[in-house]
Design a protein around this motif. Sequence first.
Motif, PDB file in Angstrom:
ATOM      1  N   THR A 118       0.822  -1.209   0.000  1.00 14.32           N
ATOM      2  CA  THR A 118       0.000   0.000   0.000  1.00 14.32           C
ATOM      3  C   THR A 118       0.852   1.254   0.000  1.00 14.32           C
ATOM      4  N   SER A 119       2.007   1.196   0.657  1.00 15.46           N
ATOM      5  CA  SER A 119       2.881   2.372   0.729  1.00 15.46           C
ATOM      6  C   SER A 119       3.420   2.776  -0.640  1.00 15.46           C
ATOM      7  N   ASP A 120       3.451   1.836  -1.606  1.00 16.45           N
ATOM      8  CA  ASP A 120       3.869   2.195  -2.966  1.00 16.45           C
ATOM      9  C   ASP A 120       2.890   3.179  -3.605  1.00 16.45           C
ATOM     10  N   PHE A 121       1.657   3.204  -3.103  1.00 14.78           N
ATOM     11  CA  PHE A 121       0.622   4.075  -3.679  1.00 14.78           C
ATOM     12  C   PHE A 121       0.355   5.318  -2.828  1.00 14.78           C
ATOM     13  N   ILE A 122       0.312   5.163  -1.503  1.00 14.52           N
ATOM     14  CA  ILE A 122      -0.015   6.328  -0.665  1.00 14.52           C
ATOM     15  C   ILE A 122       1.220   6.985  -0.075  1.00 14.52           C
ATOM     16  N   GLY A 123       2.375   6.314  -0.150  1.00 17.41           N
ATOM     17  CA  GLY A 123       3.612   6.886   0.362  1.00 17.41           C
ATOM     18  C   GLY A 123       4.034   6.282   1.694  1.00 17.41           C
TER      19      GLY A 123
END
Length: 461
Positions: free
Chosen positions: A306-311
Amino acid sequence: MSFLDREHTVAPPGYSRWLIPPAALAIHLCIGQVYATSVYKTVLVEHFDTSLTAIGVIFSIAIVMLGVSAAVMGTWVDRVGPRKAMFTSACCWSAGFLVGALGIATGQLWLVYLGYGALGGIGLGIGYISPVSTLIKWFPDRPGLATGMAIMGFGGGALIASPLSKDLMSLYAPDGADGASVAKLFLTLGVVYFAVMMLGVFTVRVPAPGWKPEGFDPSRLKAKPMVTTAQVSANNAIKTPQFWLLWTVLFCNVTAGIGILEQASPMITDFFRENGTSTVTAAAAAGFVGLLSVFNMAGRFVWSSTSDFIGRKPVYVVYLGVGMGLYTLLALVGGESTALFVLLAAVIISFYGGGFATVPAYLRDLFGTFQVGAIHGRLLTAWSTAGVVGPLIVNGILDARGTPGELVAADYRPALFTMVGVLAVGFVANLLVRPVAAHRHEQPAGEPVAETTEPSQVGSN
């Protein structure tokens, strides 16, 4: 032994990078056994006739040595490549079990400290970072996914080790687990884990110089303010405030989770006690440890991806901010129902696992891939410090509150509220993270650039 050298592990043209995650999992699923120590913790307390804190020190030493060995050997791992590092890890991890078994069989606790704690901890540290840095190089387009795939295995280690350990102890001691059954368990695990880790050693590869995924354009990363396309050496990284802010973030996230995770099996037993007798059976408590392992493992993959998309920065806001609320609920209402207790603990542990899996990608965003393995290794000293602080806080409070086996939910509240405060410190540290100053960047020859201005933008990634 030349087959262990880095030059003999370079992938040929056309090699699929999707063959690397199974090699990483072969290592991490084995060393992830460290999360299953609570299954036989009470047996060791009785066997050595000592306190929870004294037995908890075994776990703490292992985590300390994980951080120390990762920090000291990180540059070596980057230099020699993953195969030699993973082989060294397998030897140390297996030997740690064998020495620990000898200590249990002879009643010498210091040998367990030396074996499973110190020697096994060295295997933990080297084994932890070697596949992580390799996967980041294979997946420059999805570093969160890459680190999640590797570190997911570490979180899931207890999913296998917890029921396996219980079954083996029952086999070795049908009338009830004792010290001898744990010693035999250690011997068995030492042999089995070495064999499984060798599968990873023989299959791992590194990408050829200049390789990049098909269709990947590194220039697109420039659109993300918190992601650098420059490189920072390990020696320069530790001179930046960003490194120490992330050190604090990881320390706080781990401290809050590790003290509870290490106490998982006794904790659920104590939370639901009536008239001095727990309503949770030993089998159910072991199952709870396994369930936490599932969420620990899933959190590492789901949250890091998920961090690849929201940071990276926003996802740590979730880990730490929402985590504070969940710990508060666990302290106040966690004892009202088993389902609520399990739900709260499961989400908390998913954040704990996600924090581990996301931090290598966070480091890659801030410092580049040049020596990300060495930087990651040095950052893991936060884990080793938390491995001491977390269990000491929880075990120290519980030892002061009563006798193991007679504790109740209220006895855990001071420790849980302490963890809320720890998470708050990490929350603030994460908010303070900014891009790394340009004068810390490396030119191709390794010389620092002349520019000294600190970037002012704060992106969401």
